[in-house]
Design a protein around this motif. Structure first.
Motif, mmCIF file in Angstrom:
data_model
loop_
_atom_site.group_PDB
_atom_site.id
_atom_site.type_symbol
_atom_site.label_atom_id
_atom_site.label_comp_id
_atom_site.label_asym_id
_atom_site.label_seq_id
_atom_site.Cartn_x
_atom_site.Cartn_y
_atom_site.Cartn_z
ATOM 1 N N MET A 130 7.759 0.575 -9.007
ATOM 2 C CA MET A 130 7.901 0.764 -7.570
ATOM 3 C C MET A 130 6.966 -0.202 -6.850
ATOM 4 O O MET A 130 5.812 -0.348 -7.224
ATOM 5 C CB MET A 130 7.564 2.206 -7.202
ATOM 6 N N THR A 131 7.470 -0.856 -5.821
ATOM 7 C CA THR A 131 6.669 -1.762 -4.998
ATOM 8 C C THR A 131 6.123 -0.973 -3.811
ATOM 9 O O THR A 131 6.888 -0.430 -3.017
ATOM 10 C CB THR A 131 7.530 -2.937 -4.496
ATOM 11 N N ARG A 132 4.794 -0.917 -3.689
ATOM 12 C CA ARG A 132 4.137 -0.134 -2.642
ATOM 13 C C ARG A 132 3.486 -1.091 -1.647
ATOM 14 O O ARG A 132 2.497 -1.741 -1.968
ATOM 15 C CB ARG A 132 3.112 0.806 -3.263
ATOM 16 N N ILE A 133 4.067 -1.145 -0.438
ATOM 17 C CA ILE A 133 3.600 -2.062 0.600
ATOM 18 C C ILE A 133 3.051 -1.261 1.775
ATOM 19 O O ILE A 133 3.718 -0.365 2.281
ATOM 20 C CB ILE A 133 4.743 -2.978 1.077
ATOM 21 N N TYR A 137 12.402 -7.037 -1.802
ATOM 22 C CA TYR A 137 11.997 -5.768 -2.401
ATOM 23 C C TYR A 137 13.031 -4.661 -2.180
ATOM 24 O O TYR A 137 12.808 -3.521 -2.591
ATOM 25 C CB TYR A 137 10.666 -5.298 -1.798
ATOM 26 N N GLU A 153 13.304 1.183 -5.085
ATOM 27 C CA GLU A 153 11.956 0.956 -5.613
ATOM 28 C C GLU A 153 10.966 0.513 -4.533
ATOM 29 O O GLU A 153 9.772 0.411 -4.796
ATOM 30 C CB GLU A 153 11.991 -0.069 -6.742
ATOM 31 N N LEU A 154 11.472 0.230 -3.332
ATOM 32 C CA LEU A 154 10.609 -0.158 -2.204
ATOM 33 C C LEU A 154 10.000 1.095 -1.594
ATOM 34 O O LEU A 154 10.713 2.030 -1.227
ATOM 35 C CB LEU A 154 11.412 -0.921 -1.149
ATOM 36 N N HIS A 155 8.674 1.106 -1.477
ATOM 37 C CA HIS A 155 7.986 2.251 -0.877
ATOM 38 C C HIS A 155 6.903 1.746 0.071
ATOM 39 O O HIS A 155 6.026 0.973 -0.319
ATOM 40 C CB HIS A 155 7.369 3.133 -1.964
ATOM 41 N N CYS A 208 -1.657 1.157 -1.559
ATOM 42 C CA CYS A 208 -0.658 0.083 -1.643
ATOM 43 C C CYS A 208 -1.099 -1.022 -2.589
ATOM 44 O O CYS A 208 -2.255 -1.085 -2.990
ATOM 45 C CB CYS A 208 -0.331 -0.471 -0.257
ATOM 46 N N GLU A 209 -0.154 -1.882 -2.918
ATOM 47 C CA GLU A 209 -0.461 -3.031 -3.781
ATOM 48 C C GLU A 209 -0.297 -4.352 -3.042
ATOM 49 O O GLU A 209 -0.541 -5.415 -3.598
ATOM 50 C CB GLU A 209 0.408 -3.001 -5.037
ATOM 51 N N ARG A 210 0.111 -4.278 -1.776
ATOM 52 C CA ARG A 210 0.281 -5.461 -0.931
ATOM 53 C C ARG A 210 0.257 -4.963 0.516
ATOM 54 O O ARG A 210 0.612 -3.826 0.771
ATOM 55 C CB ARG A 210 1.580 -6.158 -1.303
#
Length: 160
Positions: free
Chosen positions: A1-4, A31, A35-37, A117-119
């Motif tokens: 999962m991409t966490r922005i 993204y 999986e976009l969060h 978040c990761e970004r």
């Protein structure tokens, strides 16, 4: 999962919201999907535009609210309906342990958003913060944590 996560200006001039939203959806497109969060404090302006753009790209978002009285003290009358709608649409809502809204609570919520978040997407004109916890402070904190930061300030965008 991409966490922005998102940080950005609240007071956007006429026509700027449309420019920012278009740029956000463009940046989120790679993204797109379940999986976009997103992680947002749901402030008026950049945060709410981000939540809507995440949804438009097929993602979900969570809300980190600065204080228990945030809706009553910090959400302006004209924005109550949008705030409530977006709050209901969040996959989870957490409140920082502050009874009252204020600069300390806003900064704490932003730092918690960064932790999750990761970004970071920053809807930012590049100017220094006017007060504690403003956009420049959050961008600086993200850099200190070595989080990737994408600054989005479309041509023609202006603050109110």
């Amino acid at each position: 999962m991409t966490r922005i996560g998102v940080t950005g200006h609240v007071m956007l001039a006429d026509g700027t919201a449309e420019l920012v939203y278009a740029r956000l959806t463009e940046e989120l497109r790679p993204y797109a999907g379940p999986e976009l969060h997103g992680i947002t404090c749901l402030a008026d302006g950049a945060d709410q535009l981000f939540a809507r753009a995440v949804l438009a790209c097929g993602g979900s978002y969570e809300a980190v609210i600065p204080s228990l009285d945030y809706r009553q003290r910090a959400v302006r009358e004209h924005n109550l309906r949008d705030f409530d709608e977006l709050l209901r649409g969040a996959t989870s809502v957490s409140y920082m342990p502050f009874p009252c809204s204020g600069r300390e609570a806003y900064l704490a919520a932003s730092l918690e958003m960064l932790r999750r978040c990761e970004r970071l997407f920053a809807i930012w004109d590049g100017h220094p913060s006017a007060d504690v916890g403003d956009t420049a402070d959050v961008v600086r904190a993200a850099h200190e944590r070595q989080l990737p930061v994408t600054v989005l300030w479309p041509s023609g965008a202006r603050r109110q």
